[in-house]
Each structure stands twice: as structure tokens, then as C-alpha cells.
Enzyme design. Structure first.
Site, PDB file in Angstrom:
ATOM      1  N   GLU A  93      -0.503  -2.035   5.193  1.00 35.47           N
ATOM      2  CA  GLU A  93       0.452  -1.989   6.312  1.00 35.47           C
ATOM      3  C   GLU A  93       0.427  -0.630   6.999  1.00 35.47           C
ATOM      4  OE1 GLU A  93       3.652  -0.834   8.614  1.00 35.47           O
ATOM      5  OE2 GLU A  93       3.576  -0.087   6.553  1.00 35.47           O
ATOM      6  N   GLU A  94       0.237   0.444   6.223  1.00 33.29           N
ATOM      7  CA  GLU A  94       0.265   1.785   6.805  1.00 33.29           C
ATOM      8  C   GLU A  94      -0.925   2.040   7.728  1.00 33.29           C
ATOM      9  OE1 GLU A  94       2.735   3.627   6.658  1.00 33.29           O
ATOM     10  OE2 GLU A  94       3.877   3.074   4.868  1.00 33.29           O
ATOM     11  N   ASP A 103       0.824  -1.211   0.000  1.00 34.83           N
ATOM     12  CA  ASP A 103       0.000   0.000   0.000  1.00 34.83           C
ATOM     13  C   ASP A 103       0.858   1.262   0.000  1.00 34.83           C
ATOM     14  OD1 ASP A 103       0.759  -0.882   2.606  1.00 34.83           O
ATOM     15  OD2 ASP A 103      -0.623   0.560   3.491  1.00 34.83           O
ATOM     16  N   ARG A 149      18.552  -8.011  13.635  1.00 32.84           N
ATOM     17  CA  ARG A 149      18.816  -8.400  15.026  1.00 32.84           C
ATOM     18  C   ARG A 149      17.757  -9.397  15.456  1.00 32.84           C
ATOM     19  NH1 ARG A 149      16.603  -6.124  19.458  1.00 32.84           N
ATOM     20  NH2 ARG A 149      18.624  -5.543  20.370  1.00 32.84           N
ATOM     21  N   HIS A 165       7.984   8.665   4.375  1.00 32.59           N
ATOM     22  CA  HIS A 165       6.758   9.457   4.520  1.00 32.59           C
ATOM     23  C   HIS A 165       6.976  10.931   4.171  1.00 32.59           C
ATOM     24  CE1 HIS A 165       4.478   6.364   7.232  1.00 32.59           C
ATOM     25  NE2 HIS A 165       5.322   5.755   6.411  1.00 32.59           N
TER      26      HIS A 165
END
Length: 406
Positions: A149-150, A91, A189, A376
């Protein structure tokens, strides 16, 4: 550019890199096609259609319209084995693009300002390569192309729709192009990589009145101001100093005239943390602090508290697998950033709650090319050399997971 940031490999190990280099122009073309047609959460119909078109061309099995616009592709190996998944979000954001490039967004007020167009291109590149070598796979590869996802989040609906089932996924990986790191670096990580995301929307209800007669009012601005200050004590005095957390009041709106005491005030903001044991802690403290201050002043409140995403917690074994691949592939000193973390959030976290996996960052910034604006931002863009690097990382992670050569 690839040669300057990737390690020279022995001839027998360089076949993947040579294949990816030949695929690089296509990766760029796919990414730019998607970049010009950005779509917001759960409206990624053009993006899904593009993915389906490519999967069909390559003879890859897929299920479309998963959780609305999601796509799940499956590459069956030549013999049975474990199931390894690769996830890519797709998205865009409600941002007007400020870049003047040939592939600039053609959709007014919408932009791929976080790299998801690149994520789709990378996953498609890996799918193409692996589909050509399916007989060599001792198992199954799933590609999960995820919407939203946003926000409000597409991972959980895809899981509920069975994206990790039939066949059941044994491990999952995903990556995020990352302009906070230079091209040719990878952040990985075990444990917490990204923070939980919780949001609040708070209204303080007081009693309005004349600015010259405050004794007749309950000043919502005074009450809300005390709340803003008191909320900062949650991290400062309730969270172990060796742990990380953030409480941000991002907006404060009250009043319209300079001689009127506002009867209500409205606050919004976000809470971030890495430790999953804080799941209910911040919401509880919010109610205690806000309720106590309001009671002391004779005000009331309404709190809408929303737990958006849990923290992104990487499995140690899969994170070590990704790290070992990165160490073999990348040149130093750029190389691997082992303790990379961010208070940003990601709904990849829901997949990682279900199966062991690893989410990692792929450095994509290139200051010399002016490609270093943050995510963004209306001028966000990235060095497209990272696309090929991402494809190679995915393919080599598949190799190492199945202990084969492709």
C-alpha cells in the site's frame, strides 16, 4: 479501557464484545509478532506466511501468492448469498524504529510506522470470529490481505489477479488505525475520504556557465524558481475555491559551486485533490506552465508525471452502514467524526472503484500513554485497545450487511 470508550450494550448484543475481549491478548500478540518483522512492498513473505499459518489453523480456505505476496481468504456461509469483503494492507516502511519497546522492529531500517501490523491483526481477529460462526452466514466473507500500500501499490495488481472475483464481491470495507484521532473515535463519511496522489519529477535543462557572466547562460535555477512560484497558481487561480487541492514542491536541487551557474535543476513533489474530475487537469497544467516558462527563457524540460492513486471515494450506502454501526458501538463525545478527511492517499481507492464500499478511520492515539506520534514517524505506535475495537466494528458491519445476529 474498552469499557470507557465503548457504549454499554444490552445483554443480547454484548456477546460479540465479550468474545472480542477474550481475544484481545491474541490480537496484541499477533500485532507485536508482525511489528517485530516488518517487510517492505511486495516482500511481505514472513507476513503472508504468518497469515496463512493462522488461516490453516482455523480451517479457512485461502489463496496465497496473489499478486506476489497477497492472500485472499474465503469463509463460506451456511447458505448462499452476497459476498462481503474486508481488506487489510500489510507492508511496512523504510524507517529505522526509534521506540524502545519489547516488540521493537528486528529488521534494520524497516518499521511498521503506519499501523498495517494492526490492520492485519484486526482482520485476522474478525476472520477467526466469523469462521467459528460460518453456518450462520447467509453469504460469503472474503478477507483481502494486500501488499505494497505504501507504494508502488498492491491493490490494483490484486484486482487484476482476481481478488474481487470467484466469487464476485458485492461490497467491501476497510479501516485505517489513525493517530490523528483519539482512541474511541471513528472517522467515516460518504464521498471523498482521502485524496488522489500524483507525483512529479521535473528536470529543467538550461545552459551553465560562469557566475560572473550570466548573459552567456540559461540559468536553470532562475527558471526553476519561477516554475515553483507559478505552480502555486494552479490551485490559487484554476481550482474552484470551494474545492480542495494541494501542489507541493518537496525538493529543489541545483548547482554545486558558488561561482557556477547550474546548467540543470531538479524538482520533485506531489499533487493531491479529492474531485475525480481533476484526473487529467493537473498534469495538463503542469506541462502548460513549465513549457511556457522554459520557452520564455530558452530552457527545455523533462517531466515524469505519475498518477499513483485515485481519491478514496466511499459509497453512500456502505458509509451509512459503517456510521450506523459506529454510532451504536461508540461512546460520545468521542464517537463518530462525520466529516473526517485527509489529503493523504490510499490504494483502497482502486477497490472502491470496482465495488461499493467504505474505508474509515479508527482512532488509535492515546496522549496519556505517549502513543500519539504521527504516522510515518520513527516513534509511531498506537494504543492496542484499538485492535479489539476494530474487530468489533468489522463483525458488526458484517451483521448489519447481512441483517443477522452473530
Amino acid at each position: 479501557m474498552l469499557a470507557t470508550t465503548l457504549k454499554p450494550l444490552p445483554i443480547e448484543a454484548s456477546r460479540i464484545r465479550l468474545a472480542v475481549r477474550s481475544l484481545q491478548p491474541q490480537l496484541v500478540a499477533w500485532r507485536r509478532n508482525l511489528h517485530q518483522r516488518p517487510e517492505l512492498a511486495f516482500n511481505e513473505t514472513l507476513t503472508s506466511a504468518f497469515i496463512v499459518q493462522k488461516l490453516t489453523e482455523w480451517g479457512i480456505e485461502y489463496q496465497a501468492e496473489v499478486a506476489g505476496t497477497g492472500v485472499v481468504a474465503t469463509i463460506q456461509g451456511g447458505r448462499p448469498g452476497q459476498v462481503f469483503a474486508i481488506r487489510a494492507d500489510m507492508d511496512a516502511l523504510p524507517i529505522q524504529e526509534a521506540n524502545e519497546v519489547p516488540y521493537k522492529s528486528q529488521h534494520e531500517g524497516k518499521m511498521h510506522a503506519c499501523g498495517h501490523d494492526g490492520h492485519v491483526a484486526i482482520a485476522l481477529g474478525a476472520a477467526y470470529y466469523l469462521s467459528q460462526r460460518a453456518e450462520q452466514l447467509p453469504g460469503i466473507i472474503k478477507f483481502i490481505f494486500q501488499p505494497a500500500e505504501e507504494g508502488p501499490g498492491g491493490a490494483k495488481p490484486m484486482i487484476e489477479a482476481g481478488a474481487l472475483k470467484n466469487p464476485d464481491v458485492d461490497a467491501i470495507i476497510g479501516l485505517h488505525l489513525w493517530n490523528n484521532m483519539p482512541l474511541g473515535s471513528i472517522g467515516v463519511r460518504s464521498g471523498a475520504l482521502m485524496a488522489a496522489v500524483e507525483l512529479f519529477d521535473l528536470t529543467i535543462q538550461g545552459k551553465g556557465g560562469h557566475g560572473a557572466l550570466p548573459h552567456q547562460t540559461v540559468d536553470s535555477i532562475v527558471v526553476a524558481s519561477q516554475i515553483v512560484t507559478a505552480l502555486q497558481t494552479i490551485v490559487a487561480r484554476n481550482v474552484d475555491p470551494v474545492k480542495s487541492a494541494v501542489v507541493t514542491v518537496a525538493s529543489f536541487h541545483a548547482g554545486k559551486a558558488n561561482n557556477v551557474i547550474a546548467d540543470s535543476a531538479h524538482l520533485t513533489g506531489t499533487i493531491r485533490y479529492f474531485d475525480p474530475t481533476f484526473t487529467d487537469f493537473f498534469e495538463t497544467r503542469f506541462h502548460q506552465i513549465v513549457g511556457g516558462i522554459c520557452q520564455a527563457h530558452g530552457a527545455t524540460y523533462h517531466l515524469d508525471y505519475h498518477k499513483l492513486y485515485p481519491p478514496v471515494i466511499n459509497d453512500e450506502a456502505i458509509a451509512n452502514l459503517v456510521r450506523s454501526v459506529a454510532e451504536d458501538v461508540l461512546e460520545t463525545p468521542l464517537g463518530v467524526v462525520p466529516e473526517c478527511q485527509t489529503m493523504g492517499g490510499e490504494d483502497m481507492s482502486f477497490f472502491l472503484q470496482e465495488v461499493p464500499g467504505c474505508y474509515f478511520f479508527l482512532g488509535s492515539a492515546n496522549v496519556d500513554k505517549g502513543l500519539a506520534y504521527p504516522h510515518h514517524h520513527p516513534r509511531f505506535d498506537f494504543d492496542e485497545t484499538a485492535l479489539g475495537m476494530g474487530v468489533e466494528m468489522f463483525i458488526r458491519c458484517v451483521e448489519r450487511f447481512f441483517n443477522i445476529e452473530l
